[in-house]
Design an enzyme around this catalytic site. Sequence first.
Site, mmCIF file in Angstrom:
data_model
loop_
_atom_site.group_PDB
_atom_site.id
_atom_site.type_symbol
_atom_site.label_atom_id
_atom_site.label_comp_id
_atom_site.label_asym_id
_atom_site.label_seq_id
_atom_site.Cartn_x
_atom_site.Cartn_y
_atom_site.Cartn_z
ATOM 1 N N ARG A 110 -11.263 -6.640 6.548
ATOM 2 C CA ARG A 110 -10.557 -5.313 5.987
ATOM 3 C C ARG A 110 -10.795 -5.994 4.449
ATOM 4 O O ARG A 110 -10.174 -6.673 3.908
ATOM 5 C CB ARG A 110 -9.298 -5.175 6.223
ATOM 6 C CG ARG A 110 -8.402 -4.118 4.930
ATOM 7 C CD ARG A 110 -7.060 -4.193 5.590
ATOM 8 N NE ARG A 110 -6.161 -3.355 4.879
ATOM 9 C CZ ARG A 110 -5.932 -1.976 5.087
ATOM 10 N NH1 ARG A 110 -6.318 -1.430 5.740
ATOM 11 N NH2 ARG A 110 -5.163 -1.468 3.809
ATOM 12 N N HIS A 137 -14.301 3.873 6.403
ATOM 13 C CA HIS A 137 -13.123 3.437 7.158
ATOM 14 C C HIS A 137 -13.265 4.046 8.418
ATOM 15 O O HIS A 137 -12.448 5.205 8.811
ATOM 16 C CB HIS A 137 -11.938 4.065 6.380
ATOM 17 C CG HIS A 137 -10.337 3.345 6.934
ATOM 18 N ND1 HIS A 137 -10.363 2.404 7.916
ATOM 19 C CD2 HIS A 137 -9.149 3.591 6.580
ATOM 20 C CE1 HIS A 137 -9.178 1.962 8.165
ATOM 21 N NE2 HIS A 137 -8.393 2.443 7.235
ATOM 22 N N GLN A 140 -10.424 4.448 11.198
ATOM 23 C CA GLN A 140 -9.451 5.710 11.153
ATOM 24 C C GLN A 140 -9.972 6.661 11.332
ATOM 25 O O GLN A 140 -9.284 7.707 11.875
ATOM 26 C CB GLN A 140 -9.256 5.719 9.469
ATOM 27 C CG GLN A 140 -7.987 6.476 8.961
ATOM 28 C CD GLN A 140 -6.905 6.366 9.556
ATOM 29 O OE1 GLN A 140 -6.475 5.426 9.213
ATOM 30 N NE2 GLN A 140 -6.305 7.213 10.205
ATOM 31 N N ASP A 232 -5.581 12.011 1.238
ATOM 32 C CA ASP A 232 -5.100 10.915 1.178
ATOM 33 C C ASP A 232 -4.755 10.426 -0.149
ATOM 34 O O ASP A 232 -4.897 11.378 -0.919
ATOM 35 C CB ASP A 232 -6.709 10.041 1.198
ATOM 36 C CG ASP A 232 -6.446 8.369 1.465
ATOM 37 O OD1 ASP A 232 -5.495 7.983 1.694
ATOM 38 O OD2 ASP A 232 -7.713 7.553 1.372
ATOM 39 N N CYS A 272 -4.044 9.254 6.449
ATOM 40 C CA CYS A 272 -4.068 7.978 6.919
ATOM 41 C C CYS A 272 -3.174 7.247 6.626
ATOM 42 O O CYS A 272 -3.056 5.976 7.253
ATOM 43 C CB CYS A 272 -5.468 7.457 6.519
ATOM 44 S SG CYS A 272 -5.837 7.466 4.630
ATOM 45 N N ARG A 300 -4.588 4.797 16.385
ATOM 46 C CA ARG A 300 -5.488 3.620 15.937
ATOM 47 C C ARG A 300 -5.510 2.469 16.922
ATOM 48 O O ARG A 300 -6.527 1.842 17.165
ATOM 49 C CB ARG A 300 -4.830 3.081 14.470
ATOM 50 C CG ARG A 300 -4.995 3.655 13.269
ATOM 51 C CD ARG A 300 -6.289 4.037 12.718
ATOM 52 N NE ARG A 300 -6.929 2.663 12.389
ATOM 53 C CZ ARG A 300 -6.635 2.104 11.302
ATOM 54 N NH1 ARG A 300 -5.750 2.597 10.255
ATOM 55 N NH2 ARG A 300 -7.133 0.936 11.000
#
Length: 313
Positions: A110, A137, A140, A232, A272, A300
Amino acid sequence: MNAASATLTLTKDLLTGMEWSPAHVRDVLHLAADVKAHPDRYRGALAGRFLALIFEKPSLRTRVTFEVGISSLGGTSVFLDHTAVRLGQRESIPDVAKNLERWVQGIVARTFTQESIDALAASTSIPVINALSDRYHPCQALSDFQTLEERFGGLRGLKFAYVGDGNNVCHSLLTIGARVGAHLRVATPAGYDPDAAVVAEAKRITRETRGKIEVLRSPEEAVASAQAIYTDVWTSMGQEEESAARESAFAGYQVNEALWAQAAPDAVFMHCLPAHRGSEVTAEVIDSPRSIVFDQAENRLHMQKAILLTLLN
């Protein structure tokens, strides 16, 4: 498999989502559903395997779901905290990767930049999984479409609206959405469009999957009759100095009850997380019964277990 999908073979890594053909994405969705329904079938599948978790950014969902997922599959995770000293500052990224491949069987990273993810993958023979970068991502987005499939029973032709910044999450939603044949409308203010190359690649894939991609300015046009509305944060980690300008640019892109009312009657809201109630979304929308943000968060875990099983077995 036709000529378009034959060019996209499953690689050792998950860096962008573009490595996987529509058929491969369908396979991992099926596997994630089975992992969720029958977790005992996979207990011990990664016994004796070790994975390094390299995190430059703080995390709740990503860290917990990967650590719990690895452990529930019988593996062991080693957390490498790079929030204070960025990856590559103390020693080069290739040197980090070449050390890690002597000890562990995979890397979950990450990072602030996609270049760091790519450098790790280029420097090692073990799988590298992008757990978030500034550009993509994929974990996700795969989890998001798993959640939508659970809700609606199918993804081809699903009317999906994304309202907000054309950022890493948007890029991955376009990438995976195209591969499942969804109809995606993205509404962003001028200057915040998703990357043109990502849009072009998604549109190319839709010629095979019968999906559809539209990039618009109007949030109202994007959400009209949509079955899912996604947003987001307007300012991501690392963009704090832009926050005032972004608040101004995105002022008309809030997902509120007035915008929500223009979607399909059974439309769901997605995010998210973490969310800023009162900015990109109102509390009334995100806390409504048709909000599925915590279903996304739960998935997830199951999707990342499926990704690990796919790349490490």
